[in-house]
Design a protein around this motif. Structure first.
Motif, short mmCIF file in Angstrom:
data_model
loop_
_atom_site.label_atom_id
_atom_site.label_comp_id
_atom_site.label_asym_id
_atom_site.label_seq_id
_atom_site.Cartn_x
_atom_site.Cartn_y
_atom_site.Cartn_z
N MET A 23 0.89 -1.23 -0.05
CA MET A 23 0.03 0.07 0.08
C MET A 23 0.80 1.31 0.03
N TYR A 24 2.09 1.23 0.87
CA TYR A 24 2.65 2.51 0.82
C TYR A 24 3.50 2.43 -0.45
N ALA A 25 4.01 1.54 -0.69
CA ALA A 25 4.93 1.60 -2.05
C ALA A 25 4.15 2.06 -3.22
N LEU A 26 3.16 1.67 -3.44
CA LEU A 26 2.47 1.85 -4.77
C LEU A 26 1.80 3.41 -4.30
N ASN A 27 1.38 3.71 -3.25
CA ASN A 27 0.90 5.29 -3.10
C ASN A 27 1.97 6.30 -2.95
N ALA A 28 3.16 5.58 -2.53
CA ALA A 28 4.35 6.50 -2.64
C ALA A 28 4.64 6.86 -4.06
N LYS A 29 4.51 5.94 -4.93
CA LYS A 29 5.10 6.11 -6.43
C LYS A 29 3.97 7.06 -7.24
N ILE A 30 2.71 6.65 -6.95
CA ILE A 30 1.62 7.26 -7.69
C ILE A 30 1.51 8.76 -7.29
N HIS A 31 1.73 8.92 -6.09
CA HIS A 31 1.67 10.37 -5.61
C HIS A 31 3.19 11.24 -5.61
N ASN A 32 4.02 10.56 -5.99
CA ASN A 32 5.34 11.02 -6.22
C ASN A 32 5.91 11.72 -4.80
N TRP A 33 5.77 10.72 -3.86
CA TRP A 33 6.44 11.00 -2.40
C TRP A 33 7.93 10.86 -2.63
N TRP A 34 8.43 9.85 -3.32
CA TRP A 34 9.76 9.71 -3.70
C TRP A 34 10.08 9.44 -4.95
N LYS A 35 11.14 10.00 -5.63
CA LYS A 35 11.57 10.03 -6.84
C LYS A 35 12.11 8.51 -7.43
N ASP A 36 12.75 8.26 -6.68
CA ASP A 36 13.46 6.98 -6.77
C ASP A 36 13.02 5.60 -5.57
N LEU A 37 12.17 4.79 -6.35
CA LEU A 37 11.69 3.82 -5.09
C LEU A 37 12.00 2.31 -5.53
N THR A 38 12.62 1.81 -4.80
CA THR A 38 13.11 0.27 -4.83
C THR A 38 12.60 -0.57 -3.84
N LEU A 39 11.71 -1.65 -4.29
CA LEU A 39 11.28 -2.79 -3.25
C LEU A 39 12.25 -3.93 -3.34
N ILE A 40 12.77 -4.21 -2.45
CA ILE A 40 13.56 -5.47 -2.08
C ILE A 40 13.09 -6.65 -1.58
N ILE A 41 12.64 -7.78 -2.23
CA ILE A 41 12.25 -8.86 -1.61
C ILE A 41 13.34 -9.81 -1.10
N TRP A 42 13.06 -10.00 0.17
CA TRP A 42 14.10 -10.85 0.89
C TRP A 42 13.86 -11.62 1.91
N GLY A 43 14.46 -13.11 1.75
CA GLY A 43 14.00 -13.76 2.86
C GLY A 43 12.57 -14.69 2.72
N PRO A 44 11.87 -14.66 3.75
CA PRO A 44 10.28 -15.11 3.88
C PRO A 44 9.51 -14.70 2.76
N SER A 45 9.79 -13.22 2.36
CA SER A 45 8.81 -12.71 1.53
C SER A 45 8.69 -13.37 0.27
N SER A 46 10.03 -13.98 -0.29
CA SER A 46 10.20 -14.58 -1.54
C SER A 46 9.03 -15.67 -1.75
N LYS A 47 9.21 -16.51 -0.73
CA LYS A 47 8.39 -17.58 -0.54
C LYS A 47 6.59 -17.42 -0.68
N LEU A 48 6.53 -16.37 0.11
CA LEU A 48 4.97 -15.78 0.20
C LEU A 48 4.49 -15.34 -1.05
N LEU A 49 5.38 -14.57 -1.79
CA LEU A 49 4.96 -13.82 -2.93
C LEU A 49 4.84 -14.89 -4.25
N SER A 50 5.88 -15.95 -3.97
CA SER A 50 5.76 -17.16 -5.19
C SER A 50 4.24 -18.02 -4.97
N GLU A 51 3.64 -17.84 -3.93
CA GLU A 51 2.39 -18.53 -3.62
C GLU A 51 1.18 -17.74 -3.69
#
Length: 112
Positions: A23-51
Motif C-alpha cells: 500500500m505504501y510503496a504504490l501510493n508513494a510512487k503514484i503520488h510522487n512522494w519519492w523520486k526513486d523507489l526500490t522494493l527488495i524482496i528478501w527472505g520469507p517474503s520471496s516464498k510468500l510472493l511465489s504462492e
C-alpha cells in the motif's frame, strides 16, 4: 533533499504485505512522494510472493507504476522459488552488495 527510498520486505506476513508494504510503496510512487523507489524482496517474503496470486497482481501494478522490484537470489534459491519470481518479471540477483551500496549512498531505507 534525498529523494531515494528502498523498502526491504522480509516478512512472510501477508497482512503486512498488503496493508503496509504494498500500500505504501504504490501510493508513494503514484503520488510522487519519492523520486526513486526500490522494493527488495528478501527472505520469507520471496516464498510468500511465489504462492500468492493477489500479491503477484499487486507486484504487477507496482511495476507498471515504475517501482524497481528486485529479489535476493540467495533467499529465493533457499526457498526454491527463483524461477517463479523470474517468471513474474522480477530482477532476481544477489542483494548483499547492492543493499550495502544503497545504505552507503544514503538512500532512505525502511524494513518490514
Amino acid at each position: 533533499m534525498n529523494d531515494k527510498l528502498v523498502i526491504l520486505w522480509t516478512s512472510r506476513d501477508r497482512e503486512v504485505a498488503l496493508n503496509m508494504v504494498f500500500m505504501y510503496a504504490l501510493n508513494a510512487k503514484i503520488h510522487n512522494w519519492w523520486k526513486d523507489l526500490t522494493l527488495i524482496i528478501w527472505g520469507p517474503s520471496s516464498k510468500l510472493l511465489s504462492e500468492d496470486e493477489e500479491l503477484q497482481d499487486y507486484i504487477s501494478k507496482m511495476k507498471e507504476e515504475g517501482i524497481d522490484i528486485v529479489a535476493c537470489k540467495a533467499c529465493s534459491n533457499n526457498y526454491g522459488v527463483t524461477e517463479k519470481l523470474e517468471d513474474l518479471d522480477i530482477d532476481v540477483k544477489y542483494m548483499g552488495e547492492p543493499l550495502t551500496n544503497y545504505l552507503k549512498e544514503d538512500y532512505k531505507t525502511i524494513t518490514f
